[in-house]
Design a protein around this motif. Structure first.
Motif, short mmCIF file in Angstrom:
data_model
loop_
_atom_site.label_atom_id
_atom_site.label_comp_id
_atom_site.label_asym_id
_atom_site.label_seq_id
_atom_site.Cartn_x
_atom_site.Cartn_y
_atom_site.Cartn_z
N THR A 1 0.84 -1.20 0.00
CA THR A 1 0.00 0.00 0.00
C THR A 1 0.87 1.25 0.00
O THR A 1 1.90 1.31 0.68
CB THR A 1 -0.91 0.01 1.24
N GLU A 2 0.44 2.25 -0.77
CA GLU A 2 1.18 3.51 -0.80
C GLU A 2 1.15 4.17 0.57
O GLU A 2 0.14 4.12 1.27
CB GLU A 2 0.57 4.45 -1.84
N PRO A 3 2.27 4.80 0.99
CA PRO A 3 2.32 5.42 2.33
C PRO A 3 1.20 6.40 2.60
O PRO A 3 0.68 6.47 3.72
CB PRO A 3 3.70 6.11 2.33
N GLN A 4 0.81 7.18 1.60
CA GLN A 4 -0.24 8.17 1.82
C GLN A 4 -1.63 7.55 1.98
O GLN A 4 -2.58 8.22 2.40
CB GLN A 4 -0.27 9.20 0.67
N GLN A 5 -1.76 6.26 1.66
CA GLN A 5 -3.05 5.59 1.78
C GLN A 5 -3.16 4.72 3.04
O GLN A 5 -4.22 4.19 3.33
CB GLN A 5 -3.29 4.70 0.55
N LEU A 6 -2.07 4.58 3.79
CA LEU A 6 -2.09 3.70 4.96
C LEU A 6 -3.13 4.13 5.99
O LEU A 6 -3.83 3.29 6.56
CB LEU A 6 -0.70 3.68 5.61
N ASP A 7 -3.22 5.44 6.25
CA ASP A 7 -4.15 5.92 7.27
C ASP A 7 -5.59 5.54 6.95
O ASP A 7 -6.36 5.15 7.84
CB ASP A 7 -4.04 7.44 7.41
N GLU A 8 -5.95 5.64 5.68
CA GLU A 8 -7.34 5.33 5.30
C GLU A 8 -7.58 3.82 5.23
O GLU A 8 -8.57 3.32 5.77
CB GLU A 8 -7.65 5.95 3.94
N VAL A 9 -6.68 3.09 4.60
CA VAL A 9 -6.88 1.65 4.40
C VAL A 9 -6.88 0.91 5.73
O VAL A 9 -7.69 0.01 5.97
CB VAL A 9 -5.80 1.07 3.46
N TYR A 10 -5.96 1.28 6.64
CA TYR A 10 -5.81 0.55 7.91
C TYR A 10 -6.43 1.27 9.10
O TYR A 10 -6.19 0.89 10.24
CB TYR A 10 -4.32 0.28 8.16
N GLN A 11 -7.21 2.31 8.82
CA GLN A 11 -7.98 3.00 9.87
C GLN A 11 -7.09 3.33 11.07
O GLN A 11 -7.38 2.98 12.22
CB GLN A 11 -9.17 2.15 10.32
N ILE A 12 -5.98 4.03 10.79
CA ILE A 12 -5.00 4.34 11.83
C ILE A 12 -5.62 5.19 12.94
O ILE A 12 -5.41 4.92 14.14
CB ILE A 12 -3.78 5.05 11.22
N GLU A 13 -6.40 6.19 12.58
CA GLU A 13 -6.98 7.09 13.59
C GLU A 13 -7.94 6.34 14.50
O GLU A 13 -7.88 6.47 15.73
CB GLU A 13 -7.70 8.25 12.91
N GLU A 14 -8.84 5.52 13.92
CA GLU A 14 -9.80 4.77 14.73
C GLU A 14 -9.07 3.76 15.64
O GLU A 14 -9.46 3.55 16.79
CB GLU A 14 -10.78 4.04 13.83
N THR A 15 -8.01 3.14 15.10
CA THR A 15 -7.26 2.16 15.90
C THR A 15 -6.56 2.84 17.07
O THR A 15 -6.57 2.32 18.20
CB THR A 15 -6.22 1.45 15.02
N CYS A 16 -5.97 4.01 16.84
CA CYS A 16 -5.31 4.75 17.92
C CYS A 16 -6.30 5.15 19.00
O CYS A 16 -6.00 5.05 20.21
CB CYS A 16 -4.61 5.99 17.37
N ASN A 17 -7.49 5.57 18.59
CA ASN A 17 -8.51 5.94 19.56
C ASN A 17 -8.92 4.74 20.42
O ASN A 17 -9.14 4.86 21.63
CB ASN A 17 -9.74 6.51 18.85
N PHE A 18 -9.01 3.57 19.78
CA PHE A 18 -9.37 2.35 20.51
C PHE A 18 -8.30 1.99 21.54
O PHE A 18 -8.61 1.64 22.68
CB PHE A 18 -9.55 1.21 19.49
N ILE A 19 -7.03 2.10 21.15
CA ILE A 19 -5.94 1.75 22.05
C ILE A 19 -5.84 2.75 23.21
O ILE A 19 -5.72 2.36 24.38
CB ILE A 19 -4.61 1.69 21.27
#
Length: 491
Positions: A26-44
């Motif tokens: 996956t392209e670096p600029q698409q990681l946040d959207e594809v892997y839901q980085i923000e939602e995952t951080c909020n969960f942790i």
């Protein structure tokens, strides 16, 4: 010459692999959207997890390091990447997570949504490319009658477009029902937002299957609906088709952009499974395969299977061997049939290449639970067979005398077969032991199937000959490798 369950190892040396690392990453600029980085951080951060296990399937391991790095930077928590899972990658690997003392698991990619009990889980499905307009056009072509009731099911990697698909179709198709993803929450307070879901749910019967739910309108039955599946052909679609075998199925493959009516003959598939049920009645020794150590209640169903087998006058052994293959199971020739305890998507194993057949817990129930009848219904979720499950049928242990008198005729061989535990075995097995007193006529080989099988073999291994072989002093052996020992002369 090699067989289906043995190999000389040559194919391992000469086989070739194609690497497609640059195509799948996956392209670096698409990681946040594809892997839901923000939602995952909020969960942790919300749950204050300091050790987190990240479970990736093989196809997503290329992105694992980048995802872990982003999450560690944003949360300050320690991330552990779980690569090769012990069983199917669709199941949450709680065992590997506990090895690193993880406090939760983030599961990436395709999943069977089977519930877990030991650790909290967050699912990140990812987002596969799909042409929404092409999908809607394929639906219209397959269902020209706009009044027909249809349930839309989908692979989890396409969950994010279902709200948009319903908006396109709802004005034309008033009887379309959109399913929602609703995995069973393992810990209170950890419910997740899995994306946009339809707001206007009709009043009727709520159906919950395989981490999904949908509502059947009042006055309708499940068999009155057609089912439209969005996703590739595979275990998920097969699982749905076997479970809802009274419904007609159509599918749309987002990869090929092709919609079609599924033509698999469900009745023929069910008859093949029923043949295995009859084979199970003829079998004497069963191997219970633990195909999961993470799905909730797997120990309960194993205990239930043991009771079924024992009451039917059969013997059983429990095997825990990770991912199954033909050579592994071919090592145990004394086993007549295997029962696989796994998640719904991995239960329907095609055992045509195996030395002995492999059946599901439901098929064993049909064979040995006299309270359950074959109606054409098929259950792939073993939790439904336990008390409180949707398909639970009480299993009654009958008294000793009735068990001894029952006989049956095999539909395969035409011979009489025993359907209960022999009286001698009932008395001998009260202490959960196969040992008997010396003055009894029974021997260990008569009560233990493995010992009985070994006694009939012409070759039983190397003879120890204790006291007959002279003891010699150990000497220094050769050094080097077999192709060229150090003391060998070059010719």
């Amino acid at each position: 010459m090699t067989t289906a369950f043995s190999s000389d190892g040559a194919q391992v040396i000469y086989q070739s692999f194609e690497t497609k690392a640059t195509e799948n990453k996956t392209e670096p600029q698409q990681l946040d959207e594809v892997y839901q980085i923000e939602e995952t951080c909020n969960f942790i951060l919300k749950n204050q997890f300091s050790k987190v296990a990240l479970q990736f399937p093989d196809c997503l391991l290329l992105d694992s390091a980048a995802v872990a790095s982003k999450l560690e930077t944003a949360t300050g928590s320690k991330m552990y990447i779980l690569g090769d899972t012990s069983y199917g990658s669709c199941c949450v690997d709680e065992v590997a997570s506990e090895h690193v003392e993880a406090q939760c698991i983030i599961h990436y990619g395709k999943t069977c949504l089977s519930p877990c009990k030991r650790l909290p889980v967050m699912y990140v499905f990812g987002r596969r490319n799909i042409d929404l307009e092409e999908c809607a056009a394929s639906f219209r072509k397959l269902y020209p009658n706009t009044d027909i009731p249809v349930i839309i099911l989908y692979d989890v990697v396409y969950f994010f477009i279902m709200g948009g698909l319903q908006k396109i179709l709802q004005s034309e198709y008033p009887n379309v029902v959109m399913s929602q993803i609703k995995p069973e929450v393992t810990k209170k307070g950890l419910d997740l937002d899995l994306g946009e879901v339809p707001a206007n749910r009709p009043v009727g019967q709520l159906v919950e299957k395989f981490g999904r739910q949908f509502v059947i309108k009042e006055g309708f039955n499940i068999k009155d609906y057609g089912i439209f599946y969005v996703g590739q052909e595979g275990a998920t679609l097969n699982n749905f088709m076997m479970t809802f075998n009274q419904c007609t199925f159509c599918s749309f493959d987002p990869m090929t952009k092709v919609g079609r009516q599924e033509s698999i003959n469900i009745n023929k598939a069910l008859m093949k499974r029923y043949y295995l049920i009859e084979r199970a009645k003829d079998a004497n020794v069963f191997g219970i395969l633990a195909g999961t150590l993470g799905v909730a209640d797997y120990l309960s169903i194993i205990d239930h299977l043991k009771d079924l087998i024992k009451t039917a006058g059969k013997k059983s052994y429990l095997f825990v061997m990770g991912k199954l293959n033909v050579p592994k199971l071919a090592n145990f020739l004394e086993i007549d049939m295997y029962v696989l305890v796994a998640c719904p998507e991995n239960s329907l194993l095609d055992s045509s290449d195996f030395y002995k057949p492999v059946i599901t817990p439901f098929e064993l129930e049909i064979a040995f639970n006299k309270q359950r009848e074959w109606t054409g219904e098929y259950v792939t979720e073993f939790r439904d067979l336990l008390p409180g499950g949707n398909s639970y049928v009480e299993f009654r242990n009958q008294n000793v005398e009735s068990l001894i008198e029952e006989t049956d005729v095999s539909l395969i061989t035409g011979n009489l077969r025993s359907t209960s535990l022999a009286k001698t075995e009932l008395h001998a097995d009260n202490g959960e032991s196969s040992l008997v007193q010396r003055n009894q006529t029974l021997t260990l080989s008569q009560l233990d199937p493995a010992a009985s099988f070994l006694s009939r073999r012409t070759w039983q291994g190397l003879e120890p000959k204790l006291g007959e072989t002279p003891v010699t002093k150990a000497i220094k052996g050769r050094r080097g490798i077999a192709i060229s020992y150090e003391d060998e002369k070059n010719s």
